[in-house]
Design a protein around this motif. Sequence first.
Motif, mmCIF file in Angstrom:
data_model
loop_
_atom_site.group_PDB
_atom_site.id
_atom_site.type_symbol
_atom_site.label_atom_id
_atom_site.label_comp_id
_atom_site.label_asym_id
_atom_site.label_seq_id
_atom_site.Cartn_x
_atom_site.Cartn_y
_atom_site.Cartn_z
ATOM 1 N N THR A 9 0.860 -1.182 0.000
ATOM 2 C CA THR A 9 0.000 0.000 0.000
ATOM 3 C C THR A 9 0.898 1.234 0.000
ATOM 4 O OG1 THR A 9 -0.156 0.462 2.393
ATOM 5 C CG2 THR A 9 -1.612 -1.262 1.499
ATOM 6 N N PRO A 10 0.355 2.405 -0.337
ATOM 7 C CA PRO A 10 1.184 3.612 -0.278
ATOM 8 C C PRO A 10 1.703 3.918 1.123
ATOM 9 C CG PRO A 10 -0.756 4.007 -1.623
ATOM 10 C CD PRO A 10 -0.958 2.678 -0.971
ATOM 11 N N ALA A 11 0.945 3.542 2.160
ATOM 12 C CA ALA A 11 1.337 3.902 3.522
ATOM 13 C C ALA A 11 2.407 2.979 4.097
ATOM 14 C CB ALA A 11 0.115 3.903 4.440
ATOM 15 N N LEU A 12 2.230 1.676 3.930
ATOM 16 C CA LEU A 12 3.160 0.724 4.556
ATOM 17 C C LEU A 12 2.914 -0.672 4.029
ATOM 18 C CD1 LEU A 12 2.091 -0.124 8.246
ATOM 19 C CD2 LEU A 12 0.523 0.586 6.445
ATOM 20 N N GLY A 13 3.850 -1.573 4.370
ATOM 21 C CA GLY A 13 3.688 -2.988 4.056
ATOM 22 C C GLY A 13 4.423 -3.410 2.804
ATOM 23 N N ALA A 14 5.124 -4.549 2.897
ATOM 24 C CA ALA A 14 5.789 -5.113 1.726
ATOM 25 C C ALA A 14 5.815 -6.626 1.841
ATOM 26 C CB ALA A 14 7.205 -4.575 1.585
ATOM 27 N N LEU A 15 5.657 -7.303 0.700
ATOM 28 C CA LEU A 15 5.798 -8.746 0.606
ATOM 29 C C LEU A 15 7.249 -9.061 0.291
ATOM 30 C CD1 LEU A 15 4.497 -11.597 0.466
ATOM 31 C CD2 LEU A 15 4.161 -11.184 -1.987
ATOM 32 N N VAL A 16 7.849 -9.944 1.097
ATOM 33 C CA VAL A 16 9.250 -10.309 0.926
ATOM 34 C C VAL A 16 9.326 -11.674 0.263
ATOM 35 C CG1 VAL A 16 11.475 -10.612 2.064
ATOM 36 C CG2 VAL A 16 9.760 -9.063 3.058
ATOM 37 N N GLN A 17 10.142 -11.778 -0.757
ATOM 38 C CA GLN A 17 10.350 -13.047 -1.443
ATOM 39 C C GLN A 17 11.847 -13.291 -1.577
ATOM 40 O OE1 GLN A 17 7.669 -11.769 -4.738
ATOM 41 N NE2 GLN A 17 6.763 -13.806 -4.511
ATOM 42 N N GLY A 18 12.192 -14.574 -1.687
ATOM 43 C CA GLY A 18 13.585 -14.922 -1.900
ATOM 44 C C GLY A 18 14.335 -15.298 -0.642
ATOM 45 N N ILE A 19 13.625 -15.729 0.405
ATOM 46 C CA ILE A 19 14.282 -16.133 1.636
ATOM 47 C C ILE A 19 13.501 -17.248 2.299
ATOM 48 C CG2 ILE A 19 13.106 -14.414 3.090
ATOM 49 C CD1 ILE A 19 15.799 -14.163 4.634
ATOM 50 N N ASP A 20 14.221 -18.171 2.911
ATOM 51 C CA ASP A 20 13.648 -19.256 3.700
ATOM 52 C C ASP A 20 14.009 -18.981 5.153
ATOM 53 O OD1 ASP A 20 12.956 -21.580 5.005
ATOM 54 O OD2 ASP A 20 14.031 -22.929 3.642
ATOM 55 N N LEU A 21 13.016 -18.617 5.959
ATOM 56 C CA LEU A 21 13.280 -18.221 7.333
ATOM 57 C C LEU A 21 13.672 -19.385 8.236
ATOM 58 C CD1 LEU A 21 10.467 -15.584 7.978
ATOM 59 C CD2 LEU A 21 12.783 -15.246 7.083
ATOM 60 N N SER A 22 13.538 -20.609 7.750
ATOM 61 C CA SER A 22 13.958 -21.762 8.557
ATOM 62 C C SER A 22 15.474 -21.966 8.492
ATOM 63 C CB SER A 22 13.255 -23.033 8.085
ATOM 64 O OG SER A 22 13.709 -23.416 6.795
ATOM 65 N N ARG A 23 16.137 -21.242 7.595
ATOM 66 C CA ARG A 23 17.586 -21.376 7.445
ATOM 67 C C ARG A 23 18.269 -20.135 8.005
ATOM 68 N NH1 ARG A 23 18.832 -23.249 1.378
ATOM 69 N NH2 ARG A 23 20.848 -23.658 2.390
ATOM 70 N N PRO A 24 19.487 -20.259 8.493
ATOM 71 C CA PRO A 24 20.199 -19.090 9.016
ATOM 72 C C PRO A 24 20.364 -18.014 7.945
ATOM 73 C CG PRO A 24 21.302 -21.121 9.667
ATOM 74 C CD PRO A 24 20.257 -21.504 8.667
ATOM 75 N N MET A 25 20.197 -16.757 8.354
ATOM 76 C CA MET A 25 20.380 -15.642 7.437
ATOM 77 C C MET A 25 21.852 -15.277 7.311
ATOM 78 S SD MET A 25 17.534 -12.772 8.314
ATOM 79 C CE MET A 25 17.984 -12.796 10.067
ATOM 80 N N SER A 26 22.208 -14.771 6.155
ATOM 81 C CA SER A 26 23.526 -14.163 6.008
ATOM 82 C C SER A 26 23.489 -12.754 6.594
ATOM 83 C CB SER A 26 23.922 -14.094 4.540
ATOM 84 O OG SER A 26 23.096 -13.156 3.843
ATOM 85 N N ALA A 27 24.636 -12.184 6.828
ATOM 86 C CA ALA A 27 24.703 -10.813 7.337
ATOM 87 C C ALA A 27 24.077 -9.841 6.343
ATOM 88 C CB ALA A 27 26.153 -10.437 7.627
ATOM 89 N N ASP A 28 24.267 -10.083 5.046
ATOM 90 C CA ASP A 28 23.691 -9.199 4.026
ATOM 91 C C ASP A 28 22.169 -9.291 4.035
ATOM 92 O OD1 ASP A 28 26.172 -8.310 3.251
ATOM 93 O OD2 ASP A 28 26.322 -9.656 1.513
ATOM 94 N N GLU A 29 21.629 -10.499 4.166
ATOM 95 C CA GLU A 29 20.177 -10.661 4.222
ATOM 96 C C GLU A 29 19.603 -9.962 5.448
ATOM 97 O OE1 GLU A 29 19.370 -14.953 2.019
ATOM 98 O OE2 GLU A 29 20.078 -14.917 4.101
#
Length: 277
Positions: A9-29
Motif C-alpha cells: 500500500t502507499p502507507a506501509l507494508g511489503a511482501l518479501v520473497q527470496g528467503i527461507d526463514l527456517s535457514r540461518p540468514m547471512s549478514a547481508d540478508e
Amino acid sequence: MSLSFTRLTPALGALVQGIDLSRPMSADEQQEIRQALILHQVLFFRDQNISPIQQRDFAARFGDLHTHPIYPQHPEASQILVLDTEAHDLKDNAIWHTDVTFSETPPLGAVLAARQLPENGGDTLWASSFAAYDALSDRLRILLEGLTATHDFTKTFPLKRFGLTAADRQRWNETRLNNPPLSHPVVRTHPESGRKGLFVNEGFTTEINELPEEEGKALLNFLFAHQSRPEFSVRWRWALGDVAFWDNRSTSHYAVDDYRPARRVMHRATILGDKPY
C-alpha cells in the motif's frame, strides 16, 4: 535467489520473497531485511515452514527478546508467546494497539507466525504512525510537540479478566508492581530513520498529562480515530505458513475478531526496544 520487496500500500507494508526463514540468514540478508523494515514498517513472508525455535532464532538476529508477563510461553521456546483463542479470550487485541507500550522501553518489533487459522476471517491490520502524523495539520503537530501521555498495563489487562485463578492473580500483581503507569511522548522520533510518528494507542494510553482531563480525553479520542483511517493501513489475510515482521516503533495493529467460535493460534516473538523520545 536474491531478496525482493513488493510494496503493498502507499502507507506501509511489503511482501518479501527470496528467503527461507527456517535457514540461518547471512549478514547481508539481515541488513536488507532491517532496512526494509524501517522503510516499509511491516514485512510479510509467505510459505514459511518454521518451528518455534527457528522463529525465535530469526527474531533474535534483530535484538534481545522479550518474555511477556501475562500470555503463556511456548514449551519449546520461552521467548515465543502463544496467542490461542481456545485458552484466552483475545478480544482486547481487536482494538488498535502498539505492543507493550506500558514498558519504559517498548519493543522494537515483533515476528508473528500463523499456526492455526479459522476457515474465514482473523485478518490483521497494521497502520503507519508516520502516515498518521504527516496527515495532521501544521497547527495540530505544533500542539502535540512536547506533550506526553500515560500508558497503563491495566487498560488492556484488567484484573477482572486476567486474574481468574490464584496463580493468575499472583502473576497479574507482580506484573502490575513491575510495570506502574508511565509516560511516553505523544510524538515519537524513530531512532533509525529520524521520522516522526504518533505514539499513542487505544490499548494502553489513558491520558495526556499536560492537558485537563476532558481536553486530553477529547484529543486522544481524535488521535485514536485518526490513526485508524484506511489510507494509513494495510490488511493481511493470513494463510498457514505466513510470517509477519513489524516495526513496533512506527505502527499500531488490529487483530480482527470475526471468526468465533473457530480457533486461531498465533506465535509471537517480541524484540526488545529502547526508550521513546
